[in-house]
Design an enzyme around this catalytic site. Structure first.
Site, PDB file in Angstrom:
ATOM      1  N   SER A  72       0.858  -1.190   0.000  1.00 33.77           N
ATOM      2  CA  SER A  72       0.000   0.000   0.000  1.00 33.77           C
ATOM      3  C   SER A  72       0.889   1.232   0.000  1.00 33.77           C
ATOM      4  CB  SER A  72      -0.881   0.013   1.249  1.00 33.77           C
ATOM      5  OG  SER A  72      -1.521   1.275   1.395  1.00 33.77           O
ATOM      6  N   TYR A  96      -1.576  -0.421  10.454  1.00 33.17           N
ATOM      7  CA  TYR A  96      -1.750  -0.828   9.043  1.00 33.17           C
ATOM      8  C   TYR A  96      -0.499  -0.457   8.243  1.00 33.17           C
ATOM      9  CZ  TYR A  96      -3.762  -1.116   4.327  1.00 33.17           C
ATOM     10  OH  TYR A  96      -4.003  -1.418   3.004  1.00 33.17           O
TER      11      TYR A  96
HETATM   12  N1  LIG Z   1      -8.764  -0.499  -1.192  1.00 35.68           N
HETATM   13  C1  LIG Z   1      -7.721   0.291  -1.010  1.00 35.68           C
HETATM   14  O1  LIG Z   1      -7.840   1.542  -0.958  1.00 35.68           O
HETATM   15  C2  LIG Z   1      -6.354  -0.307  -0.864  1.00 35.68           C
HETATM   16  C3  LIG Z   1      -5.244   0.568  -0.938  1.00 35.68           C
HETATM   17  C4  LIG Z   1      -3.983   0.026  -0.764  1.00 35.68           C
HETATM   18  C5  LIG Z   1      -3.794  -1.315  -0.584  1.00 35.68           C
HETATM   19  N2  LIG Z   1      -4.900  -2.149  -0.525  1.00 35.68           N
HETATM   20  C6  LIG Z   1      -4.645  -3.574  -0.288  1.00 35.68           C
HETATM   21  O2  LIG Z   1      -5.261  -4.300  -1.328  1.00 35.68           O
HETATM   22  C7  LIG Z   1      -5.564  -5.617  -0.854  1.00 35.68           C
HETATM   23  C8  LIG Z   1      -7.012  -5.963  -1.205  1.00 35.68           C
HETATM   24  O3  LIG Z   1      -7.845  -5.091  -0.473  1.00 35.68           O
HETATM   25  P1  LIG Z   1      -9.295  -4.668  -0.962  1.00 35.68           P
HETATM   26  O4  LIG Z   1      -9.298  -3.190  -0.995  1.00 35.68           O
HETATM   27  O5  LIG Z   1      -9.679  -5.431  -2.151  1.00 35.68           O
HETATM   28  O6  LIG Z   1     -10.125  -5.103   0.334  1.00 35.68           O
HETATM   29  P2  LIG Z   1     -11.536  -5.861   0.491  1.00 35.68           P
HETATM   30  O7  LIG Z   1     -12.470  -5.406  -0.573  1.00 35.68           O
HETATM   31  O8  LIG Z   1     -11.897  -5.660   1.920  1.00 35.68           O
HETATM   32  O9  LIG Z   1     -11.161  -7.376   0.220  1.00 35.68           O
HETATM   33  C9  LIG Z   1     -10.305  -8.059   1.101  1.00 35.68           C
HETATM   34  C10 LIG Z   1     -10.271  -9.516   0.716  1.00 35.68           C
HETATM   35  O10 LIG Z   1      -9.441 -10.184   1.673  1.00 35.68           O
HETATM   36  C11 LIG Z   1     -10.158 -11.287   2.211  1.00 35.68           C
HETATM   37  N3  LIG Z   1      -9.790 -11.506   3.600  1.00 35.68           N
HETATM   38  C12 LIG Z   1      -9.851 -10.623   4.623  1.00 35.68           C
HETATM   39  N4  LIG Z   1      -9.498 -11.223   5.776  1.00 35.68           N
HETATM   40  C13 LIG Z   1      -9.219 -12.509   5.458  1.00 35.68           C
HETATM   41  C14 LIG Z   1      -8.825 -13.633   6.230  1.00 35.68           C
HETATM   42  N5  LIG Z   1      -8.653 -13.567   7.554  1.00 35.68           N
HETATM   43  N6  LIG Z   1      -8.628 -14.797   5.583  1.00 35.68           N
HETATM   44  C15 LIG Z   1      -8.828 -14.898   4.256  1.00 35.68           C
HETATM   45  N7  LIG Z   1      -9.193 -13.878   3.476  1.00 35.68           N
HETATM   46  C16 LIG Z   1      -9.395 -12.689   4.080  1.00 35.68           C
HETATM   47  C17 LIG Z   1     -11.637 -10.890   2.082  1.00 35.68           C
HETATM   48  O11 LIG Z   1     -12.447 -12.053   1.956  1.00 35.68           O
HETATM   49  P3  LIG Z   1     -13.343 -12.711   3.121  1.00 35.68           P
HETATM   50  O12 LIG Z   1     -13.940 -11.567   3.899  1.00 35.68           O
HETATM   51  O13 LIG Z   1     -14.328 -13.518   2.352  1.00 35.68           O
HETATM   52  O14 LIG Z   1     -12.396 -13.528   3.914  1.00 35.68           O
HETATM   53  C18 LIG Z   1     -11.634 -10.153   0.749  1.00 35.68           C
HETATM   54  O15 LIG Z   1     -11.758 -11.065  -0.303  1.00 35.68           O
HETATM   55  C19 LIG Z   1      -5.281  -5.604   0.654  1.00 35.68           C
HETATM   56  O16 LIG Z   1      -4.020  -6.187   0.900  1.00 35.68           O
HETATM   57  C20 LIG Z   1      -5.257  -4.119   0.984  1.00 35.68           C
HETATM   58  O17 LIG Z   1      -4.487  -3.854   2.120  1.00 35.68           O
HETATM   59  C21 LIG Z   1      -6.152  -1.672  -0.687  1.00 35.68           C
END
Ligand SMILES: NC(=O)c1ccc[n+]([C@@H]2O[C@H](COP(=O)([O-])OP(=O)(O)OC[C@H]3O[C@@H](n4cnc5c(N)ncnc54)[C@H](OP(=O)(O)O)[C@@H]3O)[C@@H](O)[C@H]2O)c1
Length: 267
Positions: free
Chosen positions: A143, A156
């Site tokens: 991130s 985080y």
């Molecule tokens: N969105 C942003 O602004 C942003 C910015 C920078 C970096 N990121 C990074 O991008 C990545 C994806 O994030 P996202 O934005 O797509 O978030 P999201 O929409 O909340 O999706 C997160 C995914 O991770 C899974 N997950 C969460 N806890 C888990 C666990 N204990 N075991 C297995 N799976 C788990 C969730 O599935 P279940 O709930 O079904 O388990 C979901 O599929 C993350 O690493 C995040 O830190 C996001």
């Protein structure tokens, strides 16, 4: 050999929603078979069924809580044991955005478990197999909050700084082999992560939030370009080069073996 067999299986963690669900779509579109991991089995199955129908690829699902040691062990074993695996996207991540004193022990442990512990064990399993084969691709999702910390992101950001430092080290390890390692550093992207973090996406400044499909498409374009670090929303690539250059220069400057003159003067 068919094109599919050549591409091999891609593992995507956190494929039930957000960026991971889009990674799954794009990798299936490219012809990869898939192994999708997340906790919500029903959503994973929906994603898998849609991709099988749309692209005709094989899609397996593995419902697992990456914060639970026994589940992580199952996923780690699945990654280590399947020789068809050619790509791992360590995408699953969790965020609680709040000052440390307002973060519960369970919330902070969850960030450490999913963002650091699971990513590290899965990277270890995949890279061990990839290095033995002399090929394979690891994509770790960090991130921009791993390179800059806000007052509400200490934990985080700490976890994502780990992802960056760890992944940069892996890149050094695989240099000269056929194995590729990409570090992706998204900025604010419209996914459920924000609501779950305690900060609704609607609270972010207008014009600062990327669409999730744009983020993944840019990250995959960066992978195709052979980038070590991809920042999907950063237009000025030279800025990133200066950042990594300054980091290397600072490390070099630290190798003097002597206290800096300003500390001798103060002693
Ligand atoms: N969105 C942003 O602004 C942003 C910015 C920078 C970096 N990121 C990074 O991008 C990545 C994806 O994030 P996202 O934005 O797509 O978030 P999201 O929409 O909340 O999706 C997160 C995914 O991770 C899974 N997950 C969460 N806890 C888990 C666990 N204990 N075991 C297995 N799976 C788990 C969730 O599935 P279940 O709930 O079904 O388990 C979901 O599929 C993350 O690493 C995040 O830190 C996001």
């Amino acid at each position: 050999m068919s094109e599919q067999a050549t591409l091999g299986t891609a593992v995507v963690t956190g494929a039930s929603a957000g960026l991971g669900k889009i990674y799954a779509d794009r990798l299936a579109r490219r012809g990869h078979d898939l192994l999708l991991v997340a906790r919500r089995a029903d959503l994973l199955e929906e994603v898998a069924a849609a991709l099988r129908a749309r692209y005709g690829v094989k899609v397996q699902t593995l419902a697992a809580d990456l914060a639970a040691p026994a589940d992580l062990e199952r996923v780690t074993h699945a990654v280590a044991a399947d020789p068809s695996i050619a790509l791992l996207v360590n995408n699953a991540g969790v965020s609680t955005l709040a000052p440390v004193a307002q973060t519960t022990g369970a919330q902070l442990q969850n960030m450490l478990d999913v963002n650091i512990n699971a990513l590290t064990h899965l990277s270890h399993a995949a890279l061990t197999a990839f290095k033995a084969k002399g090929q394979g691709t690891l994509v770790n999702i960090g991130s921009v909050l791993g390179v800059h910390t806000l007052p509400i992101s200490s934990i985080y950001s700490g976890t994502k700084a780990f992802v960056a430092a760890f992944t940069r080290g892996l890149q050094e390890e695989v240099a000269g082999t056929g194995v590729k390692v990409q570090l992706v550093l998204p900025a604010a992207t419209a996914t459920d992560l924000w609501e779950l973090s305690g900060v609704p996406v609607s609270a972010l400044a207008e014009g600062t939030v990327m669409q999730a499909d744009d983020c993944v498409d840019a990250a995959l374009a960066g992978l195709d370009l052979g980038e070590a670090i991809t920042m999907p929303s950063v237009n000025d690539a030279a800025l990133l080069a200066r950042f990594t250059g300054a980091s290397l220069e600072l490390f070099g400057a630290s190798q003097s073996g002597k206290p800096a003159a300003r500390y001798l003067a103060a002693a």
